[in-house]
Design an enzyme around this catalytic site. Structure first.
Site, short mmCIF file in Angstrom:
data_model
loop_
_atom_site.label_atom_id
_atom_site.label_comp_id
_atom_site.label_asym_id
_atom_site.label_seq_id
_atom_site.Cartn_x
_atom_site.Cartn_y
_atom_site.Cartn_z
N GLY A 210 2.43 2.34 10.91
CA GLY A 210 3.37 3.45 10.80
C GLY A 210 4.03 3.82 12.12
O GLY A 210 4.65 4.87 12.23
N GLU B 90 -6.89 4.72 7.79
CA GLU B 90 -6.65 6.14 7.49
C GLU B 90 -7.87 6.76 6.80
O GLU B 90 -8.18 7.93 6.99
CB GLU B 90 -5.37 6.29 6.65
N LYS C 256 0.14 4.28 -0.24
CA LYS C 256 -0.48 5.47 0.36
C LYS C 256 -0.24 6.69 -0.56
O LYS C 256 -0.19 6.52 -1.77
CB LYS C 256 0.05 5.69 1.78
N ASN D 79 0.87 -1.18 0.00
CA ASN D 79 0.00 0.00 0.00
C ASN D 79 0.91 1.23 0.00
O ASN D 79 1.50 1.56 1.01
CB ASN D 79 -0.89 -0.03 1.24
N GLY E 94 4.96 1.47 4.65
CA GLY E 94 6.27 2.10 4.46
C GLY E 94 7.31 1.25 3.75
O GLY E 94 8.00 1.72 2.83
N SER F 46 3.45 -2.02 10.40
CA SER F 46 4.90 -2.06 10.67
C SER F 46 5.55 -3.38 10.27
O SER F 46 6.47 -3.85 10.95
CB SER F 46 5.18 -1.74 12.15
N HIS G 95 -9.55 1.21 4.75
CA HIS G 95 -8.29 1.39 5.48
C HIS G 95 -8.53 2.34 6.66
O HIS G 95 -9.31 3.28 6.55
CB HIS G 95 -7.23 1.97 4.55
N GLU H 62 -5.41 -4.95 10.38
CA GLU H 62 -4.43 -3.90 10.62
C GLU H 62 -4.77 -3.18 11.92
O GLU H 62 -5.57 -2.22 11.90
CB GLU H 62 -4.42 -2.89 9.47
P1 13P Z 1 3.04 0.50 7.70
O1 13P Z 1 3.55 -0.81 7.10
O2 13P Z 1 3.77 1.69 7.20
O3 13P Z 1 2.93 0.41 9.18
O4 13P Z 1 1.54 0.67 7.15
C1 13P Z 1 0.66 -0.39 7.21
C2 13P Z 1 -0.55 -0.07 6.42
O5 13P Z 1 -1.30 0.81 6.74
C3 13P Z 1 -0.80 -0.86 5.21
O6 13P Z 1 -2.06 -0.62 4.69
#
Ligand code: 13P
Length: 257
Positions: A176, A96, A11, A9, A239, A217, A94, A170
């Site tokens: 993150g 977010e 983002k 992802n 990330g 993460s 998601h 998640e």
């Molecule tokens: P990170 O791997 O950066 O923690 O993000 C996870 C995520 O939100 C994948 O959709």
């Protein structure tokens, strides 16, 4: 047997030029790994460029969000019909999107229905916040998200015993933050909360066939821990999916199981 899936992802990262760069770096390394399904989910503006570079590879493309209507006066939105020309997957719900853009179980449900209607495979995200976790509400929150998100949604087992739905667990506190869940903890949520919620609605066979990913993460350094866990079928990587070497290492770790 559920085939592992590793999805990146991206983002809100990567311009078209940067996407061309990253995809070119990813293709040889990812293509060399067998037995794992791989997907990347760049931003909308980069989907066309990515899809051109992925042609002839077994790497699938996904989007990160969509509207539920197939067209209409919805300024700034992208429809399932538009994505169906480019993508196999679409991330839905998601955290977010839920936190910053007001998505609810109800809109998530509309989007899952709309995606399936266009033969897009939803990567349906669920997960509790830190506060909910600390209050011991994980089971209640996650099972509600699964139930409400899939309310009235028909799912079928295909011939190869896979379903047209992927779930990503998640936990919001792990996204993150560098503070991943333990593989035992994530496995337990999937086995004891997510699959039973699916079984209640669709029966045990289907609940066992749906792939459930872990996200939060996941890094090249810790990925292998998750892939040993029997109920974790891969990862949704944020990330670390933006660095070709790291993402390739995560996919390699999934191949080793
Ligand atoms: P990170 O791997 O950066 O923690 O993000 C996870 C995520 O939100 C994948 O959709």
């Amino acid at each position: 047997m559920r085939r592992p899936l590793i999805a990146g992802n991206w983002k809100m990262y990567k311009t078209i030029t940067e996407t061309r760069h990253l995809v070119s770096e990813l293709v040889p390394g990812l293509q060399a790994v067998n037995g794992v399904e791989k997907a990347i989910c760049p931003p909308f503006t980069a989907l066309l460029a990515a899809s051109a570079l992925l042609e002839g590879t077994d790497i699938r493309l996904g989007a990160q969000n969509m509207h539920w209507e197939s067209s209409g006066a919805y300024t700034g939105e992208i429809s399932p019909m538009m994505l169906a020309e480019l993508c196999h997957y679409v991330i839905i719900g998601h955290s977010e999107r839920r936190t910053y853009f007001g998505e609810t179980d109800e809109t998530v449900n509309l989007k899952i229905r709309a995606a399936l209607k266009q033969s897009l495979t939803p990567i349906f995200c669920v997960g509790e916040t830190l506060r909910e976790n600390e209050a011991g509400r994980t089971a209640e929150v996650v099972s509600r998200q699964v139930r409400e998100g899939l309310k009235g949604v028909d799912l079928m087992l295909s011939g190869d015993f896979e379903t047209e739905l992927v779930i990503a667990y998640e936990p919001v506190w792990a996204i993150g933050t560098g503070k991943a869940a333990t593989s035992e903890g994530a496995n337990m949520v999937i086995k004891d909360i997510i699959r039973p919620a699916l079984a209640e609605q669709y029966g045990v066979d289907l609940a066992q066939a749906v792939r459930v990913l872990y996200g939060g993460s996941v890094k090249a350094e810790n990925a292998h821990e998750f892939f040993h866990a029997p109920d974790i079928d891969g990862a949704l990587v944020g990330g670390a999916s933006l660095k070709s070497a790291d993402f390739i290492r995560i996919v390699q770790a999934a191949a080793k199981g």
